[in-house]
Design a protein around this motif. Sequence first.
Motif, mmCIF file in Angstrom:
data_model
loop_
_atom_site.group_PDB
_atom_site.id
_atom_site.type_symbol
_atom_site.label_atom_id
_atom_site.label_comp_id
_atom_site.label_asym_id
_atom_site.label_seq_id
_atom_site.Cartn_x
_atom_site.Cartn_y
_atom_site.Cartn_z
ATOM 1 N N ILE A 45 -10.564 6.148 -3.874
ATOM 2 C CA ILE A 45 -9.160 6.041 -3.254
ATOM 3 C C ILE A 45 -8.526 7.479 -2.727
ATOM 4 O O ILE A 45 -7.331 7.618 -2.039
ATOM 5 N N ASP A 46 -9.388 8.509 -3.027
ATOM 6 C CA ASP A 46 -9.124 9.820 -2.757
ATOM 7 C C ASP A 46 -8.846 9.923 -1.238
ATOM 8 O O ASP A 46 -9.945 9.635 -0.511
ATOM 9 N N HIS A 47 -7.988 10.601 -0.675
ATOM 10 C CA HIS A 47 -7.831 10.730 0.837
ATOM 11 C C HIS A 47 -7.736 9.625 1.777
ATOM 12 O O HIS A 47 -8.488 9.622 2.872
ATOM 13 N N THR A 48 -7.367 8.348 1.216
ATOM 14 C CA THR A 48 -7.353 7.365 1.760
ATOM 15 C C THR A 48 -5.856 6.954 2.329
ATOM 16 O O THR A 48 -4.767 7.450 1.927
ATOM 17 N N ASN A 49 -5.686 5.889 3.012
ATOM 18 C CA ASN A 49 -4.303 5.365 3.171
ATOM 19 C C ASN A 49 -4.501 4.075 2.452
ATOM 20 O O ASN A 49 -5.077 3.014 2.553
ATOM 21 N N LEU A 50 -3.862 4.110 1.210
ATOM 22 C CA LEU A 50 -3.927 2.970 0.137
ATOM 23 C C LEU A 50 -3.537 1.481 0.612
ATOM 24 O O LEU A 50 -3.990 0.650 0.217
ATOM 25 N N ASN A 51 -2.804 1.515 1.664
ATOM 26 C CA ASN A 51 -2.437 0.384 2.524
ATOM 27 C C ASN A 51 -3.694 -0.263 3.038
ATOM 28 O O ASN A 51 -3.699 -1.649 3.314
ATOM 29 N N ASP A 52 -4.661 0.162 3.324
ATOM 30 C CA ASP A 52 -5.891 -0.295 3.787
ATOM 31 C C ASP A 52 -6.921 -0.960 2.792
ATOM 32 O O ASP A 52 -7.867 -1.637 3.157
ATOM 33 N N ILE A 53 -6.356 -0.806 1.550
ATOM 34 C CA ILE A 53 -7.269 -1.411 0.458
ATOM 35 C C ILE A 53 -6.596 -2.722 0.046
ATOM 36 O O ILE A 53 -5.444 -2.981 -0.345
ATOM 37 N N ALA A 54 -7.433 -3.895 0.056
ATOM 38 C CA ALA A 54 -6.921 -5.432 -0.158
ATOM 39 C C ALA A 54 -6.352 -5.371 -1.379
ATOM 40 O O ALA A 54 -5.308 -6.209 -1.257
ATOM 41 N N PHE A 55 -6.859 -4.690 -2.193
ATOM 42 C CA PHE A 55 -6.152 -5.054 -3.640
ATOM 43 C C PHE A 55 -4.625 -4.781 -3.914
ATOM 44 O O PHE A 55 -4.028 -5.452 -4.651
ATOM 45 N N PRO A 90 1.086 -0.521 -2.196
ATOM 46 C CA PRO A 90 0.338 0.214 -3.068
ATOM 47 C C PRO A 90 1.319 1.009 -3.907
ATOM 48 O O PRO A 90 1.492 2.088 -3.727
ATOM 49 N N SER A 91 2.143 0.250 -4.788
ATOM 50 C CA SER A 91 3.061 0.860 -5.678
ATOM 51 C C SER A 91 2.377 1.578 -6.569
ATOM 52 O O SER A 91 1.048 1.422 -6.750
#
Length: 128
Positions: free
Chosen positions: A65-75, A80-81
């Motif tokens: 998840i490093d250097h990502t937009n966490l909103n793009d991860i379905a989980f 992404p709180s």
Amino acid sequence: MFQVRVKADFAAAHFLRDYHGKCENLHGHNYKVYAHVQGKNLDEGGMLLDFTELKKALKAVCDKIDHTNLNDIAFFEQNPSAERIAMYIYEGIIELIPGLKKTDGESAYLYAIDVFETDNNRARYLPD
């Protein structure tokens, strides 16, 4: 009872849907993550768990998840709180080291994940 803790960090962007304030806008954090393991019994070498094994698993999960937009991860279900990030990291470590799932209270188990968005703001995930 014995406890060990390791630390990793990652940087990521996110925004919070259904939130009314600054955090609904895209922004980023330099997250600090702590993984806590506890148990009653030590191995033959006098350790609860090898730090290296736990650090390697924590780093592997954080690297995803490093250097990502966490909103793009379905989980994260578009929210992404820090709480959900902590649960994601817990689940990732358990996937890599299944033996750390709590089973009996005697063996070493992954007790908690702390995710710091800032030095003053922490979310903690404690599995059932």
